[in-house]
Design an enzyme around this catalytic site. Sequence first.
Site, mmCIF file in Angstrom:
data_model
loop_
_atom_site.group_PDB
_atom_site.id
_atom_site.type_symbol
_atom_site.label_atom_id
_atom_site.label_comp_id
_atom_site.label_asym_id
_atom_site.label_seq_id
_atom_site.Cartn_x
_atom_site.Cartn_y
_atom_site.Cartn_z
ATOM 1 N N GLU A 165 46.194 0.961 47.168
ATOM 2 C CA GLU A 165 46.397 -0.345 46.520
ATOM 3 C C GLU A 165 45.942 -1.537 47.359
ATOM 4 O O GLU A 165 46.693 -2.511 47.531
ATOM 5 C CB GLU A 165 47.860 -0.501 46.089
ATOM 6 C CG GLU A 165 48.229 0.462 44.989
ATOM 7 C CD GLU A 165 49.446 0.046 44.168
ATOM 8 O OE1 GLU A 165 50.082 -0.956 44.491
ATOM 9 O OE2 GLU A 165 49.738 0.753 43.179
ATOM 10 N N GLU A 367 49.678 7.568 41.071
ATOM 11 C CA GLU A 367 51.003 6.973 40.843
ATOM 12 C C GLU A 367 51.114 6.600 39.377
ATOM 13 O O GLU A 367 50.147 6.118 38.775
ATOM 14 C CB GLU A 367 51.243 5.714 41.678
ATOM 15 C CG GLU A 367 51.517 5.976 43.125
ATOM 16 C CD GLU A 367 51.831 4.711 43.911
ATOM 17 O OE1 GLU A 367 52.478 3.790 43.354
ATOM 18 O OE2 GLU A 367 51.428 4.647 45.083
HETATM 19 C C1 BG6 Z 1 52.782 0.948 44.087
HETATM 20 C C2 BG6 Z 1 52.846 1.328 45.516
HETATM 21 O O1 BG6 Z 1 52.499 -0.397 44.055
HETATM 22 O O2 BG6 Z 1 53.890 1.023 43.284
HETATM 23 C C3 BG6 Z 1 54.112 2.009 45.942
HETATM 24 O O3 BG6 Z 1 51.732 2.060 45.939
HETATM 25 C C4 BG6 Z 1 55.291 1.410 45.184
HETATM 26 O O4 BG6 Z 1 54.224 1.886 47.325
HETATM 27 C C5 BG6 Z 1 55.083 1.666 43.710
HETATM 28 O O5 BG6 Z 1 56.529 1.855 45.607
HETATM 29 C C6 BG6 Z 1 56.204 1.164 42.821
HETATM 30 O O6 BG6 Z 1 56.436 -0.191 43.027
HETATM 31 P P1 BG6 Z 1 57.840 -0.726 43.502
HETATM 32 O O7 BG6 Z 1 57.595 -2.141 43.872
HETATM 33 O O8 BG6 Z 1 58.756 -0.565 42.367
HETATM 34 O O9 BG6 Z 1 58.252 0.089 44.680
#
Ligand code: BG6
Length: 468
Positions: A165, A367
């Site tokens: 990211e 993700e």
């Molecule tokens: C992504 C990241 O932005 O989303 C992760 O790569 C992150 O590190 C995930 O945890 C979920 O976002 P958040 O802010 O809810 O943890």
Amino acid sequence: MDHRTLRPFPEGFLWGGSSSAYQCEGAWDEDGKGPSVKDVDPIVPGTSDWKVTSDHYHRFKEDIALMAEMHFNEFRFSIAWTRIMPDGVTENPKGIAHYHEVIDECHKYGIEPVVTLYHFDLPQALQEKYGGWADRRCIDDFVNYCRVCYREYGSKVKYFLTINEQNMMVLYNPERLTNEKKVWQENHHMLVAGAKAMTACHEMCGAKIGPAPNITAVYPATSRPEDVLAAMDWDQMRNRLFLDPAVFGTYPEALENFMKDRGVFPETTEEDFEALKNGRPDFIAFNYYGAGCVRYMSESEAQDAAKNAEGIQHFMTGLMSYPGMCASVRNELQEHTSYGMGIDPVGLRATLRQLYERYHLPLIITENGCGVPDTLEADGTVHDDYRIDYLRRHIRACQEAITDGVELFGYSPWSAFDLVSTHQGITKRYGFIYINRDEFDLKDLARIKKDSFYWYAKVCASNGKELG
Ligand code: BG6
């Protein structure tokens, strides 16, 4: 378009889950690990720090055994640069040994490690030494660190990811509002570093490698022509700015001209563009949560929005806008989680299609997930049917995209087990495995299978046939 028959997931499709070192390992200063920028950054009030998180550093064997029970054939995790090189440059044998153990443990169960080389956690020593990514020296230090990873793990890892990211790191950097050129300079250095890391990987080992940005289709808020153009522009700044250089070795043209016109285009060299052209991704990994939505916003209007930002949501909306281009808006036609994150499986299909049509590279989703506060019942169960529903719909969208012709080879949702969210603590949970702790009370950190654990086990075992 509606297909009458959906194609099955291809043989050998990777089914697993994801994590990142600083959000799950804990052991923040053990066995010679140095501090990363994450360890020293101020913590969002009311949320826990990074010292223990899910204690995965000490319990990785238990966690990987549970993943095997879920029939994972893939586990995406990141290496903490500061374990391998506590000061960013000097090797630490204990840190190197740790990831050998993690990788070997994965292989014991036939789980393919998908290894992110960098997930937000720059060595603090490099930040202090020369200001981190703002300085060109960071490129070589990053590539040297990657070379150590290839030397050590290159014979047993098939998939490396360069930088997680990068686009979110850059776009959410508040300095973008005050010292914009510096932020684009950091971005440029990361792009060159990512390209050189890909080249080094191809030189040193047989692993495949690709970038891992957060990518999403961008919708216009209305069919007003200005909004449609704003969506195209934001697609350049939010998505293409990070993938065109990685794949084609060039910046997206309209955006390059826009940045130059404003005097914020970074300092670049011919050698940089040579490096960008030489660095060839074998695939694109991307994280997807929900599609973006923008409307046209004039320069003065956007500047006012940024100035008046109050609270994190407004603050972030301000940052996900650009004066004279667009403003991000909440898409009321999209469902949202209790944390305001979009739920849009159709957007996932659209994103997969756009990416594949644009770059023609194999894709893996690294993700995707639903972060909400789960409830641990008195009988030790966690009924997370909302997560099952979320994932089922997104997996279905993957299958539709595969039927469209997209070459998708893996689905690795966030997160394999609960870990600490970037800004909203452990309360915002994403995992299939509940970690028994609260924000400030570490309890016993026991691993508890959620309902989604049993459901996803069937999905993985049946190669996506049994979605329930
Ligand atoms: C992504 C990241 O932005 O989303 C992760 O790569 C992150 O590190 C995930 O945890 C979920 O976002 P958040 O802010 O809810 O943890």
